[in-house]
Design a protein around this motif. Structure first.
Motif, PDB file in Angstrom:
ATOM      1  N   MET A 149       0.837  -1.202   0.000  1.00  0.00           N
ATOM      2  CA  MET A 149       0.000   0.000   0.000  1.00  0.00           C
ATOM      3  C   MET A 149       0.876   1.258   0.000  1.00  0.00           C
ATOM      4  SD  MET A 149      -2.565   1.465   2.916  1.00  0.00           S
ATOM      5  CE  MET A 149      -1.153   2.113   3.811  1.00  0.00           C
ATOM      6  N   LEU A 150       1.865   1.277   0.880  1.00  0.00           N
ATOM      7  CA  LEU A 150       2.768   2.428   0.940  1.00  0.00           C
ATOM      8  C   LEU A 150       3.577   2.559  -0.351  1.00  0.00           C
ATOM      9  CD1 LEU A 150       3.957   1.961   4.614  1.00  0.00           C
ATOM     10  CD2 LEU A 150       2.527   3.844   3.765  1.00  0.00           C
ATOM     11  N   SER A 151       4.014   1.440  -0.899  1.00  0.00           N
ATOM     12  CA  SER A 151       4.769   1.455  -2.156  1.00  0.00           C
ATOM     13  C   SER A 151       3.918   1.992  -3.298  1.00  0.00           C
ATOM     14  CB  SER A 151       5.245   0.047  -2.519  1.00  0.00           C
ATOM     15  OG  SER A 151       6.197  -0.411  -1.608  1.00  0.00           O
ATOM     16  N   PHE A 152       2.647   1.648  -3.289  1.00  0.00           N
ATOM     17  CA  PHE A 152       1.740   2.128  -4.335  1.00  0.00           C
ATOM     18  C   PHE A 152       1.747   3.653  -4.381  1.00  0.00           C
ATOM     19  CE2 PHE A 152      -2.413   3.541  -5.849  1.00  0.00           C
ATOM     20  CZ  PHE A 152      -2.484   2.884  -7.075  1.00  0.00           C
ATOM     21  N   GLY A 153       1.801   4.272  -3.215  1.00  0.00           N
ATOM     22  CA  GLY A 153       1.855   5.729  -3.151  1.00  0.00           C
ATOM     23  C   GLY A 153       3.120   6.295  -3.767  1.00  0.00           C
ATOM     24  N   GLU A 154       4.184   5.504  -3.796  1.00  0.00           N
ATOM     25  CA  GLU A 154       5.463   5.972  -4.332  1.00  0.00           C
ATOM     26  C   GLU A 154       5.708   5.533  -5.773  1.00  0.00           C
ATOM     27  OE1 GLU A 154       8.781   5.074  -1.810  1.00  0.00           O
ATOM     28  OE2 GLU A 154       7.951   6.195  -0.126  1.00  0.00           O
ATOM     29  N   ILE A 155       5.328   4.291  -6.113  1.00  0.00           N
ATOM     30  CA  ILE A 155       5.676   3.781  -7.448  1.00  0.00           C
ATOM     31  C   ILE A 155       4.477   3.346  -8.281  1.00  0.00           C
ATOM     32  CG2 ILE A 155       7.983   3.074  -6.684  1.00  0.00           C
ATOM     33  CD1 ILE A 155       6.939   0.146  -6.718  1.00  0.00           C
ATOM     34  N   GLY A 156       3.282   3.480  -7.732  1.00  0.00           N
ATOM     35  CA  GLY A 156       2.098   3.117  -8.493  1.00  0.00           C
ATOM     36  C   GLY A 156       1.845   1.617  -8.526  1.00  0.00           C
ATOM     37  N   ALA A 157       1.174   1.197  -9.586  1.00  0.00           N
ATOM     38  CA  ALA A 157       0.707  -0.187  -9.690  1.00  0.00           C
ATOM     39  C   ALA A 157       1.823  -1.229  -9.667  1.00  0.00           C
ATOM     40  CB  ALA A 157      -0.134  -0.358 -10.954  1.00  0.00           C
ATOM     41  N   ALA A 158       3.047  -0.850  -9.978  1.00  0.00           N
ATOM     42  CA  ALA A 158       4.161  -1.808  -9.921  1.00  0.00           C
ATOM     43  C   ALA A 158       4.336  -2.385  -8.516  1.00  0.00           C
ATOM     44  CB  ALA A 158       5.459  -1.141 -10.373  1.00  0.00           C
ATOM     45  N   ALA A 159       3.778  -1.733  -7.513  1.00  0.00           N
ATOM     46  CA  ALA A 159       3.866  -2.228  -6.136  1.00  0.00           C
ATOM     47  C   ALA A 159       3.272  -3.625  -5.992  1.00  0.00           C
ATOM     48  CB  ALA A 159       3.168  -1.256  -5.179  1.00  0.00           C
ATOM     49  N   MET A 160       2.332  -3.982  -6.876  1.00  0.00           N
ATOM     50  CA  MET A 160       1.698  -5.298  -6.769  1.00  0.00           C
ATOM     51  C   MET A 160       2.692  -6.431  -7.037  1.00  0.00           C
ATOM     52  SD  MET A 160      -0.523  -6.044 -10.207  1.00  0.00           S
ATOM     53  CE  MET A 160      -0.945  -4.419 -10.777  1.00  0.00           C
TER      54      MET A 160
END
Length: 176
Positions: free
Chosen positions: A110-121
């Protein structure tokens, strides 16, 4: 007792192990491992073991066993959590965990999504308990390691170790 009180009752020092899983980095190139060791030191947590190992399940498991033997209360593993064929840290770590802390991976993504977008998945960050120690497995980029340390690991580490120590002491009691 409230959450803040639980946090304050945690140990001031947590014995940490830092393990970097990489097929391309050695100690000299291990910026993420260096970051974790520096942050641990700044927080007053001794690093009882540091290793850079190949992203091979046997090597990762051997490093975890060495961390256990060194008395680590928490192990910070970085690297090998992606989806490439060579990324096998998740399998090595997740297969050992006795209890999973699913919230770590969920919150990290969730936190990564805020920084790198959908690639966080694509991150397979995972955490849990193994042999009485907390184990956190995170991606190997310094940005990801910083995010995991600052937002998730450092704020709760003493509280988490307190809970694990409480379990250990409780199970040693007669009839416990």
């Amino acid at each position: 007792m409230g959450h803040e009180e639980h946090r304050r009752e945690g140990p001031r020092q947590v014995r940490l192990a830092v393990i970097t899983a990489s097929d391309t980095r050695g100690e000299a190139e291990d910026a993420s491992g260096a970051y974790l060791r520096a942050q641990a030191g700044a927080a007053g947590h001794p690093v009882v073991l540091y290793r850079v190992v190949k992203d091979e399940p046997e090597a990762i498991r051997a490093a975890l066993a060495a961390a256990h033997a060194a008395g680590a209360q928490a192990v910070l593993v970085n690297g090998g959590t992606g989806i490439a064929a060579r990324d096998r840290t998740y399998e090595a770590v997740a297969g050992l965990l006795e209890k999973r802390l699913d919230g770590f991976g969920e919150l990290f993504r969730m936190l990564s999504f805020g920084e790198i977008g959908a690639a966080a998945m694509m991150s397979r960050a995972v955490a849990g308990v193994w042999r009485g120690a907390a184990v956190f497995s995170m991606p190997g980029s310094t940005a990801a390691v910083r995010l995991a340390w600052e937002k998730l690991v450092a704020p709760e580490l003493p509280h988490l170790v307190r809970e694990l120590e409480k379990d250990r002491k409780g199970s040693a009691a007669p009839g416990g």
